[in-house]
Design an enzyme around this catalytic site. Structure first.
Site, PDB file in Angstrom:
ATOM      1  N   GLY A 181      38.084  42.320  38.156  1.00 16.16           N
ATOM      2  CA  GLY A 181      38.214  41.122  38.981  1.00 16.16           C
ATOM      3  C   GLY A 181      38.534  39.926  38.111  1.00 16.16           C
ATOM      4  N   CYS A 182      38.241  38.750  38.592  1.00 19.53           N
ATOM      5  CA  CYS A 182      38.490  37.520  37.843  1.00 19.53           C
ATOM      6  C   CYS A 182      37.790  37.586  36.489  1.00 19.53           C
ATOM      7  CB  CYS A 182      37.987  36.318  38.643  1.00 19.53           C
ATOM      8  SG  CYS A 182      38.147  34.759  37.753  1.00 19.53           S
TER       9      CYS A 182
END
Length: 167
Positions: A10-11
């Site tokens: 993810g981020c």
């Protein structure tokens, strides 16, 4: 002994902070890996057209923390059952993937994933395991982003209160 590991979950901002907070982790760098564009930047990767993942390269002391412990943390800090998504972030750049730097890491990661998938996730893990290609370091403002934001927050608070906070 110093080793490296690369994870996409993810981020990269939050993932970096989680790894960086672990005893035995010496340093982290966020960047892009797994794509086709040379020298990608954040704007390129955000389009989803470069095929890169936002990732964290973890430098660790293998006598203080094992690769298996990093894998365990990796699976704990994100949802490995969602394809190309973590929370509100959607796109292939937010995929769950382990980028291995050698055959030993690949075998360890593969065994770890199979065991976890059988024991806890009922075969629903979508995390990919790949051999690492070029890791492109992200722009400086992305590095240690969460720590930078906390420092800025404290500096603003101290200026507002008219006091000096030791960081």
């Amino acid at each position: 002994m110093t080793n490296l590991a690369i994870f996409a979950a993810g981020c990269f901002w939050g993932i970096e902070e989680k790894f960086l907070s672990q005893p035995g982790v010496l340093n982290t760098e966020v960047g892009y890996i797994g794509g086709v564009t040379k020298n990608p930047n954040y704007q390129d990767v955000c389009t989803g057209n470069t095929e890169h993942a936002e990732a964290v390269r973890v430098k660790f002391d293998s006598q203080a923390i094992s690769y298996e412990s990093l894998l365990k943390l990796f699976y704990e800090i994100h949802d490995p059952t969602t394809l190309n998504r973590q929370g509100p972030d959607i796109g292939t750049q937010y995929r769950s993937e382990i980028f291995c730097l050698d055959e030993e890491q690949y075998l360890i990661a593969d065994t770890f994933k199979r065991n976890l998938n059988n024991d806890k996730f009922n075969g629903n893990i979508v995390t990919s395991i790949s051999m690492a290609g070029t890791f492109w370091i992200a722009e400086e403002y992305h590095q240690k982003y969460i720590r930078k934001k906390k420092i800025q927050k404290y500096k603003k608070l101290s200026k507002f209160l008219g006091i000096h906070l030791f960081l």
